[in-house]
Scaffold this motif. Structure first.
Motif, PDB file in Angstrom:
ATOM      1  N   LEU A 200      17.087   3.820  -5.587  1.00  0.00           N
ATOM      2  CA  LEU A 200      16.566   2.934  -4.558  1.00  0.00           C
ATOM      3  C   LEU A 200      17.372   1.648  -4.501  1.00  0.00           C
ATOM      4  O   LEU A 200      17.517   0.949  -5.499  1.00  0.00           O
ATOM      5  N   ARG A 201      17.941   1.342  -3.330  1.00  0.00           N
ATOM      6  CA  ARG A 201      18.690   0.099  -3.135  1.00  0.00           C
ATOM      7  C   ARG A 201      17.851  -0.767  -2.194  1.00  0.00           C
ATOM      8  O   ARG A 201      17.645  -0.401  -1.033  1.00  0.00           O
ATOM      9  N   VAL A 202      17.381  -1.899  -2.704  1.00  0.00           N
ATOM     10  CA  VAL A 202      16.288  -2.593  -2.025  1.00  0.00           C
ATOM     11  C   VAL A 202      16.615  -4.048  -1.694  1.00  0.00           C
ATOM     12  O   VAL A 202      17.439  -4.686  -2.345  1.00  0.00           O
ATOM     13  N   CYS A 203      15.937  -4.565  -0.661  1.00  0.00           N
ATOM     14  CA  CYS A 203      16.021  -5.991  -0.348  1.00  0.00           C
ATOM     15  C   CYS A 203      15.115  -6.750  -1.318  1.00  0.00           C
ATOM     16  O   CYS A 203      14.318  -6.143  -2.057  1.00  0.00           O
ATOM     17  N   ALA A 204      15.225  -8.075  -1.323  1.00  0.00           N
ATOM     18  CA  ALA A 204      14.484  -8.884  -2.302  1.00  0.00           C
ATOM     19  C   ALA A 204      12.973  -8.696  -2.147  1.00  0.00           C
ATOM     20  O   ALA A 204      12.234  -8.603  -3.144  1.00  0.00           O
ATOM     21  N   ASP A 205      12.499  -8.599  -0.911  1.00  0.00           N
ATOM     22  CA  ASP A 205      11.064  -8.438  -0.678  1.00  0.00           C
ATOM     23  C   ASP A 205      10.555  -7.100  -1.204  1.00  0.00           C
ATOM     24  O   ASP A 205       9.461  -6.999  -1.757  1.00  0.00           O
ATOM     25  N   THR A 206      11.360  -6.077  -0.998  1.00  0.00           N
ATOM     26  CA  THR A 206      10.976  -4.758  -1.506  1.00  0.00           C
ATOM     27  C   THR A 206      10.920  -4.783  -3.030  1.00  0.00           C
ATOM     28  O   THR A 206       9.987  -4.258  -3.649  1.00  0.00           O
ATOM     29  N   ARG A 207      11.924  -5.442  -3.633  1.00  0.00           N
ATOM     30  CA  ARG A 207      11.958  -5.557  -5.096  1.00  0.00           C
ATOM     31  C   ARG A 207      10.671  -6.214  -5.598  1.00  0.00           C
ATOM     32  O   ARG A 207      10.051  -5.727  -6.569  1.00  0.00           O
ATOM     33  N   ALA A 208      10.245  -7.288  -4.934  1.00  0.00           N
ATOM     34  CA  ALA A 208       9.049  -8.005  -5.381  1.00  0.00           C
ATOM     35  C   ALA A 208       7.830  -7.086  -5.350  1.00  0.00           C
ATOM     36  O   ALA A 208       7.045  -7.023  -6.311  1.00  0.00           O
ATOM     37  N   VAL A 209       7.691  -6.333  -4.240  1.00  0.00           N
ATOM     38  CA  VAL A 209       6.537  -5.428  -4.109  1.00  0.00           C
ATOM     39  C   VAL A 209       6.574  -4.354  -5.188  1.00  0.00           C
ATOM     40  O   VAL A 209       5.558  -4.057  -5.831  1.00  0.00           O
ATOM     41  N   LEU A 210       7.762  -3.766  -5.385  1.00  0.00           N
ATOM     42  CA  LEU A 210       7.843  -2.648  -6.321  1.00  0.00           C
ATOM     43  C   LEU A 210       7.719  -3.116  -7.769  1.00  0.00           C
ATOM     44  O   LEU A 210       7.072  -2.452  -8.588  1.00  0.00           O
TER      45      LEU A 210
ATOM     46  N   ALA B 127       0.823  -1.219   0.000  1.00  0.00           N
ATOM     47  CA  ALA B 127       0.000   0.000   0.000  1.00  0.00           C
ATOM     48  C   ALA B 127       0.852   1.261   0.000  1.00  0.00           C
ATOM     49  O   ALA B 127       0.522   2.239  -0.675  1.00  0.00           O
ATOM     50  N   VAL B 128       1.963   1.237   0.752  1.00  0.00           N
ATOM     51  CA  VAL B 128       2.701   2.495   0.952  1.00  0.00           C
ATOM     52  C   VAL B 128       3.862   2.668  -0.031  1.00  0.00           C
ATOM     53  O   VAL B 128       4.189   3.799  -0.421  1.00  0.00           O
ATOM     54  N   LEU B 129       4.496   1.574  -0.431  1.00  0.00           N
ATOM     55  CA  LEU B 129       5.717   1.743  -1.232  1.00  0.00           C
ATOM     56  C   LEU B 129       5.461   2.313  -2.630  1.00  0.00           C
ATOM     57  O   LEU B 129       6.213   3.192  -3.076  1.00  0.00           O
ATOM     58  N   PRO B 130       4.445   1.830  -3.371  1.00  0.00           N
ATOM     59  CA  PRO B 130       4.272   2.385  -4.725  1.00  0.00           C
ATOM     60  C   PRO B 130       4.068   3.899  -4.764  1.00  0.00           C
ATOM     61  O   PRO B 130       4.819   4.595  -5.465  1.00  0.00           O
ATOM     62  N   PRO B 131       3.135   4.477  -3.987  1.00  0.00           N
ATOM     63  CA  PRO B 131       3.013   5.943  -4.065  1.00  0.00           C
ATOM     64  C   PRO B 131       4.261   6.667  -3.571  1.00  0.00           C
ATOM     65  O   PRO B 131       4.673   7.687  -4.154  1.00  0.00           O
ATOM     66  N   LEU B 132       4.899   6.135  -2.534  1.00  0.00           N
ATOM     67  CA  LEU B 132       6.102   6.772  -1.989  1.00  0.00           C
ATOM     68  C   LEU B 132       7.245   6.724  -2.995  1.00  0.00           C
ATOM     69  O   LEU B 132       7.929   7.721  -3.241  1.00  0.00           O
ATOM     70  N   CYS B 133       7.437   5.552  -3.600  1.00  0.00           N
ATOM     71  CA  CYS B 133       8.586   5.415  -4.506  1.00  0.00           C
ATOM     72  C   CYS B 133       8.367   6.165  -5.818  1.00  0.00           C
ATOM     73  O   CYS B 133       9.337   6.511  -6.502  1.00  0.00           O
ATOM     74  N   ARG B 134       7.117   6.416  -6.161  1.00  0.00           N
ATOM     75  CA  ARG B 134       6.899   7.269  -7.329  1.00  0.00           C
ATOM     76  C   ARG B 134       7.399   8.689  -7.040  1.00  0.00           C
ATOM     77  O   ARG B 134       7.958   9.354  -7.920  1.00  0.00           O
ATOM     78  N   ILE B 135       7.231   9.135  -5.817  1.00  0.00           N
ATOM     79  CA  ILE B 135       7.785  10.455  -5.444  1.00  0.00           C
ATOM     80  C   ILE B 135       9.311  10.421  -5.521  1.00  0.00           C
ATOM     81  O   ILE B 135       9.941  11.299  -6.118  1.00  0.00           O
ATOM     82  N   TYR B 136       9.910   9.383  -4.949  1.00  0.00           N
ATOM     83  CA  TYR B 136      11.373   9.270  -5.005  1.00  0.00           C
ATOM     84  C   TYR B 136      11.859   9.268  -6.461  1.00  0.00           C
ATOM     85  O   TYR B 136      12.831   9.944  -6.814  1.00  0.00           O
ATOM     86  N   GLU B 137      11.140   8.483  -7.286  1.00  0.00           N
ATOM     87  CA  GLU B 137      11.503   8.379  -8.708  1.00  0.00           C
ATOM     88  C   GLU B 137      11.486   9.759  -9.360  1.00  0.00           C
ATOM     89  O   GLU B 137      12.411  10.151 -10.074  1.00  0.00           O
ATOM     90  N   SER B 138      10.422  10.510  -9.058  1.00  0.00           N
ATOM     91  CA  SER B 138      10.280  11.832  -9.686  1.00  0.00           C
ATOM     92  C   SER B 138      11.380  12.777  -9.223  1.00  0.00           C
ATOM     93  O   SER B 138      11.689  13.752  -9.908  1.00  0.00           O
ATOM     94  N   LYS B 139      11.968  12.499  -8.060  1.00  0.00           N
ATOM     95  CA  LYS B 139      13.026  13.372  -7.555  1.00  0.00           C
ATOM     96  C   LYS B 139      14.422  12.794  -7.831  1.00  0.00           C
ATOM     97  O   LYS B 139      15.416  13.337  -7.356  1.00  0.00           O
ATOM     98  N   GLY B 140      14.468  11.701  -8.574  1.00  0.00           N
ATOM     99  CA  GLY B 140      15.765  11.137  -8.950  1.00  0.00           C
ATOM    100  C   GLY B 140      16.493  10.421  -7.836  1.00  0.00           C
ATOM    101  O   GLY B 140      17.727  10.373  -7.823  1.00  0.00           O
ATOM    102  N   VAL B 141      15.765   9.844  -6.877  1.00  0.00           N
ATOM    103  CA  VAL B 141      16.417   9.114  -5.786  1.00  0.00           C
ATOM    104  C   VAL B 141      16.645   7.662  -6.209  1.00  0.00           C
ATOM    105  O   VAL B 141      15.712   6.966  -6.610  1.00  0.00           O
TER     106      VAL B 141
END
Lengths: 427, 427
Positions: B293-303, B277-291
């Motif tokens: 993302l270095r992620v664990c396997a579980d985070t990768r699966a969700v994203l 629920a929280v990662l997709p909207p949050l990471c779209r903001i990060y993406e738009s700001k050029g951040v």
């Protein structure tokens, strides 16, 4: 591996276990910590015979090894000392729990609330000499303040310390706390101290309790912060506007109530104008108690005019000496400024007192003397944790950073900031 | 004498002069200290042209010496920076004077009154890198807190620092305070730092301000206590009972409001149950700001399930890294215990935040996370002296002893015990 490598390895294992236990100790609630303290107190009373047997073996070994009689005497665990240990733990149990207290929680313009929470320091290392009661006193204070402890007592008391440590660890376990919350280093190799004071990753602060030699060595070699005091060269200044009766009573008590404590006066400074009135009655008391007087030329003149003899000339070295004995150095000074100049030059910044009825000089002395305790019209002998209302004391610090003066439970804690928000972000 | 002996001699002279000046600074009244601060502020505004000329010479020399452009930029003293320095001093003048405050003055059963008086630490040594504004900020805080100061700035800013030091010392003299209350070390030899951090008889505490390399070296070699923080590896934990809107807003702000400060989030921990629920909207903001993302396997699966690409696998090293850049590591965790375990293992104990609506988890996080600032539902970016209401800050400490968290005026002071009696003696 040689033996030094072995000891470093052992100490690092102890340190890692202490660090792990410190997390559980930090979150232990008040009831559990008090239960452990009371359990240990009961066990000490119940196992009086076993403790005395262990102590007897230590004392016998010390005598056989030719330890000085005064040191052997400090080693002896009397029935009274056993009762005092148990009572000390019960008293610590009755003190308020300092951990978790939040102070100054205030709203900021951003909408967040900011305060400070009192938290344990983590792992406390205590290094001490002969007295086995330190094992229990220090463990009790560290348990109540939510810290893990590594104790390193003197090799002379090793059997008794080991027996006490077992009771402490049993008490922790009985209360559902980690046994490794208190560990006693059982090797008597001196390399253990060297290892202990250079593990900042495992030990957050060292409290040395013992002679000046021990403390100086630790302060010089430690990479872990040390809460310490080296000397107690304490002064009383009798001002020309002093009440004569208070001056005599305080200067007598500060020197003669007990000679050995660090808060005993070592140098008396007297305003030259009041010296002829105050010194003769005061020095007659000292004389009757067998106190040797080492005096400046002006003091000698005043006392000899009053019929005193047997005075010793004070040397520069006397102003720098902590006698811890029935010896007192006395110097006449022109005014409160000269008294403070002497104190600035020679004091160990432990405890200094002024006797005066003059408000402005009292306020100046309080403000301008840079010692851990500064007093007006009271004996320097009051400088301790019980008299100050701390309930118990792990030592007296002449450090300026962190704890200064008598160190009680609060001195074994730190403050962290806590922020309570409702979604605030920085703009 | 070789040059190193020369430098040690010079430093010891500076130290002795600082110690002597510290006695006068300690007893300076509030009006005099404020007069000095306002005098310096006015002089900085009046001598804007001279300060900029000195700064221009520094900048030119740095460019000629091939200093990295980013460092040259930090060296530049803009008109705005000059105004900010003057305003900073005016703000310090407006703060309450911490010195002489007496707290908890209470009667004891013996009849004495015992309290604690706030006093200066004595002599503060500040070691800093390029920014010349630190010269004025640090001097201002030390003057207000009644301390003497020895400043050692970077060699690149030597001309500007020397010009500022002259204004500061003129201001002290104009207010009737000792010029040596603030001294700037004018030699650019690096041996000066080594001498400065090993003079505990002259300097009571060192505050290093600069990169990790400088601070590590000072912490390793100093025999004077050091108020320091090495890293800001700050965490935000989004709990499964977090408010989604607060979580996105806080995690965005904690990372992207500014990338370089030490209170910026470096690792985001997300409860696995709320991650979709929280990662997709949050990471779209990060993406738009050029951040990145270095992620664990579980985070990768969700994203990846939400259509994200360009993710980098986080390594063990990422959990230990303070990026100070548009890079964020993200890890999914099972619950608040797993989050706190990660924080215990990898945090630099600077600042951590939880986002949750659950009271019990918020209380546990506040109590159990051992960092200098712990927050609920607020951005880690709030961890600084101005936001906390300290008025000004000389640095942020991750020490446990003495000052912890943002260090303001109080962090440059100590408490001594004061005892008010009426002739009491110990029985």
């Amino acid at each position: 591996m040689d033996s030094k490598t072995d000891i470093v390895t052992t100490l690092r294992q102890i340190g890692a276990a202490a660090r792990a236990a410190s997390r559980l100790m930090a979150r232990a609630d008040t009831a559990r910590k008090n239960a452990a303290l009371l359990h240990i107190a009961a066990a000490i009373r119940a196992q009086r015979a076993e403790l005395k047997a262990a102590n007897d073996a230590d004392v016998e070994a010390a005598r056989a090894a030719g330890l000085a009689p005064a040191l052997v005497e400090r080693l002896v665990l009397s029935d009274k000392a056993i009762d005092t240990m148990a009572e000390g733990l019960e008293q610590i149990a009755s003190l308020a729990d300092p951990i978790g207290e939040i102070s100054n929680l205030r709203f900021r313009p951003s909408g967040i609330q900011v305060g400070q929470m009192r938290v344990p320091l983590g792992v406390i290392g205590i290094i001490y000499e002969a007295r086995p009661n330190v094992t229990v006193d220090a463990a009790g204070l560290c348990i109540k303040s939510g810290n893990a402890t590594v104790l390193r007592g003197g090799s002379e008391a090793i059997r008794c310390n080991t027996a006490l440590a077992k009771l402490v660890r049993d008490g922790l376990a009985a209360a559902g706390l980690p046994e490794d919350g208190v560990q006693v280093i059982e090797t008597t190799d001196r390399a253990a101290v060297g290892a202990m004071i250079t593990m900042p990753e495992y030990i957050d602060v060292i409290v040395p309790r013992g002679g000046k030699g021990l403390i100086e060595r630790i302060a010089r070699e430690a990479t872990v912060p040390v809460i310490k005091h080296l000397d107690g060269i304490c002064h009383v200044y009798i001002d020309d506007e002093a009440d004569l009766d208070k001056a005599v009573r305080i200067a007598d008590n500060a020197k003669t109530q007990r000679y050995a404590p660090c808060n005993t006066m070592e140098t008396l400074l007297v305003n030259a104008a009041i010296a002829p009135a105050v010194l003769p009655p005061l020095c007659r008391i000292y004389e009757s108690k067998g106190v040797e007087l080492r005096v400046c030329a002006d003091t000698r003149a005043v006392l000899e005019a009053a019929g005193f003899s047997g005075l010793v000339d004070a040397t520069e070295e006397d102003w720098r000496t902590e006698y811890l004995a029935p010896i007192l150095s006395i110097r006449l000074v022109a005014d409160v400024d000269a008294a403070m100049d002497h104190i600035n030059a020679y004091s160990s910044q432990h405890t200094e007192a002024i006797v005066t009825e003059n408000y402005s000089k009292a306020m100046r002395f309080l403000r301008e003397v840079d010692s851990s305790s500064v007093m007006v019209n009271a004996s320097t002998r009051f400088a301790d944790g019980f008299e100050y209302g701390l309930g118990a004391e792990i030592g007296i610090s002449t450090n300026k950073l962190h704890a200064r003066g008598p160190v009680g439970l609060d001195g074994l804690t730190s403050l962290k900031y806590v922020v309570l928000g409702s979604g605030q972000v920085r703009v």
